[in-house]
Motif scaffolding. Structure first.
Motif, PDB file in Angstrom:
ATOM      1  N   ALA A 155      32.848  39.070  40.159  1.00  0.00           N
ATOM      2  CA  ALA A 155      32.680  37.639  39.878  1.00  0.00           C
ATOM      3  C   ALA A 155      32.844  37.360  38.391  1.00  0.00           C
ATOM      4  O   ALA A 155      33.499  36.382  37.994  1.00  0.00           O
ATOM      5  N   GLN A 156      32.292  38.210  37.551  1.00  0.00           N
ATOM      6  CA  GLN A 156      32.427  38.031  36.109  1.00  0.00           C
ATOM      7  C   GLN A 156      33.874  38.208  35.668  1.00  0.00           C
ATOM      8  O   GLN A 156      34.373  37.459  34.820  1.00  0.00           O
ATOM      9  N   GLU A 157      34.565  39.182  36.257  1.00  0.00           N
ATOM     10  CA  GLU A 157      35.980  39.398  35.928  1.00  0.00           C
ATOM     11  C   GLU A 157      36.816  38.195  36.352  1.00  0.00           C
ATOM     12  O   GLU A 157      37.713  37.759  35.619  1.00  0.00           O
ATOM     13  N   MET A 158      36.533  37.646  37.526  1.00  0.00           N
ATOM     14  CA  MET A 158      37.259  36.464  37.988  1.00  0.00           C
ATOM     15  C   MET A 158      37.021  35.290  37.043  1.00  0.00           C
ATOM     16  O   MET A 158      37.960  34.576  36.687  1.00  0.00           O
ATOM     17  N   ARG A 159      35.777  35.101  36.641  1.00  0.00           N
ATOM     18  CA  ARG A 159      35.454  34.024  35.708  1.00  0.00           C
ATOM     19  C   ARG A 159      36.192  34.220  34.384  1.00  0.00           C
ATOM     20  O   ARG A 159      36.835  33.301  33.888  1.00  0.00           O
ATOM     21  N   ASP A 160      36.104  35.411  33.835  1.00  0.00           N
ATOM     22  CA  ASP A 160      36.693  35.679  32.527  1.00  0.00           C
ATOM     23  C   ASP A 160      38.220  35.606  32.541  1.00  0.00           C
ATOM     24  O   ASP A 160      38.831  35.253  31.532  1.00  0.00           O
ATOM     25  N   SER A 161      38.829  35.948  33.664  1.00  0.00           N
ATOM     26  CA  SER A 161      40.291  35.947  33.786  1.00  0.00           C
ATOM     27  C   SER A 161      40.836  34.666  34.409  1.00  0.00           C
ATOM     28  O   SER A 161      42.045  34.525  34.566  1.00  0.00           O
ATOM     29  N   ALA A 162      39.933  33.741  34.785  1.00  0.00           N
ATOM     30  CA  ALA A 162      40.320  32.472  35.416  1.00  0.00           C
ATOM     31  C   ALA A 162      41.183  32.710  36.648  1.00  0.00           C
ATOM     32  O   ALA A 162      42.259  32.128  36.818  1.00  0.00           O
ATOM     33  N   ILE A 163      40.697  33.607  37.532  1.00  0.00           N
ATOM     34  CA  ILE A 163      41.404  33.924  38.772  1.00  0.00           C
ATOM     35  C   ILE A 163      40.424  33.843  39.933  1.00  0.00           C
ATOM     36  O   ILE A 163      39.210  33.768  39.727  1.00  0.00           O
ATOM     37  N   GLY A 164      40.933  33.895  41.144  1.00  0.00           N
ATOM     38  CA  GLY A 164      40.078  33.786  42.322  1.00  0.00           C
ATOM     39  C   GLY A 164      40.041  35.025  43.176  1.00  0.00           C
ATOM     40  O   GLY A 164      39.474  35.008  44.270  1.00  0.00           O
ATOM     41  N   ASP A 165      40.644  36.119  42.692  1.00  0.00           N
ATOM     42  CA  ASP A 165      40.652  37.339  43.492  1.00  0.00           C
ATOM     43  C   ASP A 165      40.872  38.553  42.610  1.00  0.00           C
ATOM     44  O   ASP A 165      41.403  38.440  41.512  1.00  0.00           O
ATOM     45  N   VAL A 166      40.438  39.701  43.117  1.00  0.00           N
ATOM     46  CA  VAL A 166      40.756  40.987  42.494  1.00  0.00           C
ATOM     47  C   VAL A 166      41.286  41.899  43.590  1.00  0.00           C
ATOM     48  O   VAL A 166      40.856  41.832  44.741  1.00  0.00           O
ATOM     49  N   VAL A 167      42.247  42.742  43.218  1.00  0.00           N
ATOM     50  CA  VAL A 167      42.776  43.723  44.156  1.00  0.00           C
ATOM     51  C   VAL A 167      41.880  44.951  44.066  1.00  0.00           C
ATOM     52  O   VAL A 167      41.617  45.460  42.977  1.00  0.00           O
ATOM     53  N   VAL A 168      41.392  45.396  45.212  1.00  0.00           N
ATOM     54  CA  VAL A 168      40.484  46.540  45.262  1.00  0.00           C
ATOM     55  C   VAL A 168      41.313  47.801  45.508  1.00  0.00           C
ATOM     56  O   VAL A 168      42.130  47.848  46.425  1.00  0.00           O
ATOM     57  N   THR A 169      41.080  48.786  44.653  1.00  0.00           N
ATOM     58  CA  THR A 169      41.844  50.024  44.744  1.00  0.00           C
ATOM     59  C   THR A 169      40.928  51.231  44.862  1.00  0.00           C
ATOM     60  O   THR A 169      39.756  51.185  44.497  1.00  0.00           O
ATOM     61  N   ASP A 170      41.501  52.289  45.378  1.00  0.00           N
ATOM     62  CA  ASP A 170      40.869  53.611  45.397  1.00  0.00           C
ATOM     63  C   ASP A 170      41.897  54.531  44.764  1.00  0.00           C
ATOM     64  O   ASP A 170      42.863  54.923  45.418  1.00  0.00           O
ATOM     65  N   GLY A 171      41.731  54.792  43.482  1.00  0.00           N
ATOM     66  CA  GLY A 171      42.776  55.500  42.749  1.00  0.00           C
ATOM     67  C   GLY A 171      43.987  54.602  42.649  1.00  0.00           C
ATOM     68  O   GLY A 171      43.887  53.466  42.203  1.00  0.00           O
TER      69      GLY A 171
END
Length: 138
Positions: free
Chosen positions: A25-41
């Motif tokens: 949520a903090q990353e979305m706020r700081d980057s002005a985006i509504g999603d993050v891609v979740v990765t494993d490696g």
């Protein structure tokens, strides 16, 4: 044929599935985006949106400081290639009822295509295209 790569977003934010909802949520706020891609490696395992955090996390009384992204992300992620036809990508979104698709090249994340991106490209006069092309309001 218009390809996904012609208008995909390449400004991506990725996070590990063990990161917390709060961090996302903090990353979305700081980057002005509504999603993050979740990765494993290097593997894409899902996408978490601001809505996922709200509906699957907070509304279910999960502690955002302790709950991991893996706990709220959908596990069956659908991806496309940057060389795929944009209309086919839109059909995939409709079939799987998703608004975003990670774009991969040889298993490596290279972009993200959203319903808004498709609207801006394919239907520039639509309300969705108008909203998607506008600057963020946050």
């Amino acid at each position: 044929m218009t390809t996904v790569g012609e208008f995909m977003t390449t400004r991506l934010v990725t996070m590990d599935g063990n990161d917390t909802l709060m961090a996302a949520a903090q990353e979305m706020r700081d980057s002005a985006i509504g999603d993050v891609v979740v990765t494993d490696g290097d593997n894409v395992v899902g996408i978490v949106t601001d809505r996922d955090i709200t509906v699957r996390g907070v509304a279910e009384n999960m502690d955002p400081t302790a709950t991991r992204l893996n706990q709220v992300t959908s596990k069956d992620v659908v991806t496309v290639s940057q060389y795929d036809d944009a209309v086919a990508a839109a059909d995939l979104m409709r079939t799987y009822a998703v608004r975003r698709l990670p774009v991969v090249d040889d298993g490596r994340l290279v972009g993200l295509i959203s319903m808004g991106d498709l609207a801006v490209e394919r239907e520039p006069q639509s309300v969705l295209a108008d909203i998607s092309a506008d600057d963020p309001n946050n």
